[in-house]
Structures are given as C-alpha cells and as structure tokens.
Design a protein around this motif. Sequence first.
Motif, PDB file in Angstrom:
ATOM      1  N   VAL A  59     -15.342   3.179  -2.657  1.00 56.34           N
ATOM      2  CA  VAL A  59     -15.900   1.920  -2.138  1.00 56.34           C
ATOM      3  C   VAL A  59     -15.082   0.696  -2.561  1.00 56.34           C
ATOM      4  CG1 VAL A  59     -18.249   2.814  -1.949  1.00 56.34           C
ATOM      5  CG2 VAL A  59     -17.518   1.740  -4.096  1.00 56.34           C
ATOM      6  N   ARG A  60     -14.221   0.861  -3.574  1.00 58.23           N
ATOM      7  CA  ARG A  60     -13.403  -0.266  -4.023  1.00 58.23           C
ATOM      8  C   ARG A  60     -12.173   0.258  -4.741  1.00 58.23           C
ATOM      9  NH1 ARG A  60     -15.246  -5.087  -8.263  1.00 58.23           N
ATOM     10  NH2 ARG A  60     -13.196  -6.060  -8.432  1.00 58.23           N
ATOM     11  N   ASP A 105      -8.932  -1.226  -7.161  1.00 61.71           N
ATOM     12  CA  ASP A 105      -8.284  -2.323  -7.900  1.00 61.71           C
ATOM     13  C   ASP A 105      -6.888  -1.839  -8.285  1.00 61.71           C
ATOM     14  OD1 ASP A 105      -7.605  -4.513  -9.389  1.00 61.71           O
ATOM     15  OD2 ASP A 105      -8.894  -4.020 -11.093  1.00 61.71           O
ATOM     16  N   MET A 157      -8.002  -1.659   1.485  1.00 59.46           N
ATOM     17  CA  MET A 157      -8.734  -1.743   0.229  1.00 59.46           C
ATOM     18  C   MET A 157      -7.767  -1.775  -0.952  1.00 59.46           C
ATOM     19  SD  MET A 157     -11.957   0.774  -0.680  1.00 59.46           S
ATOM     20  CE  MET A 157     -12.641   0.790   0.963  1.00 59.46           C
ATOM     21  N   THR A 158      -6.638  -1.083  -0.790  1.00 59.50           N
ATOM     22  CA  THR A 158      -5.608  -1.064  -1.837  1.00 59.50           C
ATOM     23  C   THR A 158      -4.867  -2.394  -1.911  1.00 59.50           C
ATOM     24  OG1 THR A 158      -5.340   1.301  -1.434  1.00 59.50           O
ATOM     25  CG2 THR A 158      -3.605   0.242  -2.681  1.00 59.50           C
TER      26      THR A 158
END
Length: 402
Positions: A175-176, A178, A214-215
């Motif tokens: 979902v995420r 970082d 997302m990356t």
Amino acid sequence: MQVVAYDCDVLVVGGGIVGLSTAYAITRSAPGTRVTVLEKEPGPARHQTGRNSGVIHSGIYYRPGSLKARYAVRGAAEMTKFCAEYGIAHAVTGKLIVATERDELPRLHGLVQRGRENGIPVRELGTAQIAEYEPEVRGLAAIHVGTTGICDYTAVAHRLGEASGAEIRYGAEVVRIDRRPERGVAVLTARGDVVRGRALVNCAGLYCDEIARMTGDEPEVRIVPFRGEYYELARPDLVRGLVYPVPDPAFPFLGVHLTRGIDGGVHVGPNAVPALAREGYDWGVVRPREALATAAWPGVWRMGRRHWRYGAGELRRSVSKGAFVQAVRRLLPAVREADLVRAEAGVRAQAVLRDGGLVDDFLIREGARAVHVLNAPSPAATASLPIGREVARRALEVLGTR
C-alpha cells in the motif's frame, strides 16, 4: 550514522510466474542473496499466469531481434526442459496457424519468413494437408509450428517459488513504498507490516504502473486491462491439438483460437475487450476508481480512435455468443452454439503509451534502487525463465554484487 536493519537484499513485488522466476534467477546467480516476495493473493499465479490457455509459445509471431522473439524461442525450450526436470505436466504438441480468407495468405507467408528468421522450424500446408493434423478444421492454407507446446503454468510458478529458497509472503498487498536512494526501500503492506530491502523489483503485472509510481518513478505508460473471455468445447474430440487464425499485425492479440490443454479439455478463445477493473473478470466487476484512472490516460482515447473497428468486433463477440460461434466456425465449421460452455476469463495487462500506441515488446526499466517490469503479457509465461534472468541481472547490478 544510523544502521538500517534490512529484512532482505531484494524485495520482489508480485508472485506471478515472472516475479517467482526472478526470485529463482537471483538465488541461482548469486547464492546467499536474501529475497522476499510479496504477493497480495493467498497463493501464487492467481491472475495472468493462472488464467490463460497454458500454451508454450514458439516465438513465431514476434519481430526478429525483439525481446519477445529472443526470449520466447529460448524460453520455450527452457520451459519444456524445466517441466521435464521437475515432473510438471507438459507436452510438445505443435500447432496449426490457418488462413481461411485469401487476404490472409500474404500474412501467413510473412509468418513463415518470420519463423525462419527467428530460427523456428515451420512446415507449409495446403488445404488437403490440414486434415492430416486436424480433420475438422478448414482453411485455404496453413503452417505447422512444431515447437509449440502446453504445460501447467501454475505448477511451474509453485515450483519456481519453492526452488528459489525465497521468503514468500502471501496476503501481503503493498500500500506504500518509501524509497531512499542512499539506503534502499521500505514497503508497507495492508496488514501493517513493514518490509525493508536494499532493492525493489516490481513484477506486479496488472498493477505494475501503480507500484512504479508508488516507488517514485514515472513509468510513462499505463496498464489498460483487456479481458479475454473463453469457452470450453463440449465436444473436445473435434480438435486434436492447437489451432490458431492468422493474427492481425495491427493488434497484439492473436484472435479466437482452439487449444487442447494439458487436462485434455479444449479452450476456445479468447476475445479481447476492455475491462472495467484491473481484475475485471466479467462485466459485473466494476471498480470506478480504476476505470476512471484508466480513462484519464490520454493514450486510452487515442488507442480507441485508432482501433475502434477491431474493438467493436470484440465487443460484439463478448455480448453475443452467436457472434463468437461465427468466429470459431471460420476454423471449425462443425461447431454448434451448444458446444461452447462458458469458462474462466483472464485479464491481460497491456501497457499503453501516452500517444495511444500499444507497447508491443517486453518493457523493463530501472530507477534508483528499483527494477520495473512494465509490460509482460503473453508470451511472458513461455519466456519467464529468460525474463527472470534479465531482471535478476539488473537487480544484482543495483545491489552492486555483479
């Protein structure tokens, strides 16, 4: 200086056949490399890998020198060998590509030339010779491609995962992400777990463009989902093996074909219609956010204007079983509407460029601490072992271990 506690060296997102082949290739190439695979489903191969007709493609269709051509030809031989070594159900059956109209004959001859350029043995057949292979099939001419086969790709994916020695986490939806270029990546799953790795490999298939963004990398393509609808042939004795029409070179789909699978049943299809969700396996599956995001990509409208006639025919075959039967009868005149029983559909993850062009080759791109597989539809299952090695090579370069 803060010391980062990594859970793995390479974090692979996606537990389909390409992701698991990549994990397998990494650990084979660099023993001791720690690999973790995150797959949102409860098991492997739940989407493109496990929802196709199980064909080991020869590579005859693809532009000489392209990744698809090189990896499919190499991959077909390797996949057959892999299945034999691990006792996975498979067979080298050969297939017919049949011209039923005169205007298809030049394209059929072009496939003969392409096959020879790609190093694929091809036999040209006249009308009478077609019956030697398929007594119920009718056509003006055909070619026989001897290196085509069939296998159980779901079993292949399971075996790749086991043999890789990777940690595979199912039910782990990302979902995420970082990313810190100087350190690595940290991924948050829907369960609340955080997984840290030195590099990320994106093999997310239907969601690969979303994972790339997302990356923090702009993929410059969007995945447009096309549903392929299949029927099962109630009279499988009508077909001995694999029978294909001559494909339209303007579109990346092969047309409605007949495939005797490893279980003895005969798949008929698929057509190709836009899906209203990335996992839109029937018309009743609608996810407004996904559909609107797809529609917002300029390339979708440009693609639609370019291919609307082809698309209208595909839609007609989707909503009308009679129209689907007509398409099948071009190859198999004896088929009746009652012979076709609705079967499980698949969804193809097709990358579309901003200008509306359909990406016609495998597409692999790199970012900081990341490798993204952005277009890997058919024949990716056939080519999965060479694709996995190429992605592994790039991932290991990111790690600086090669």
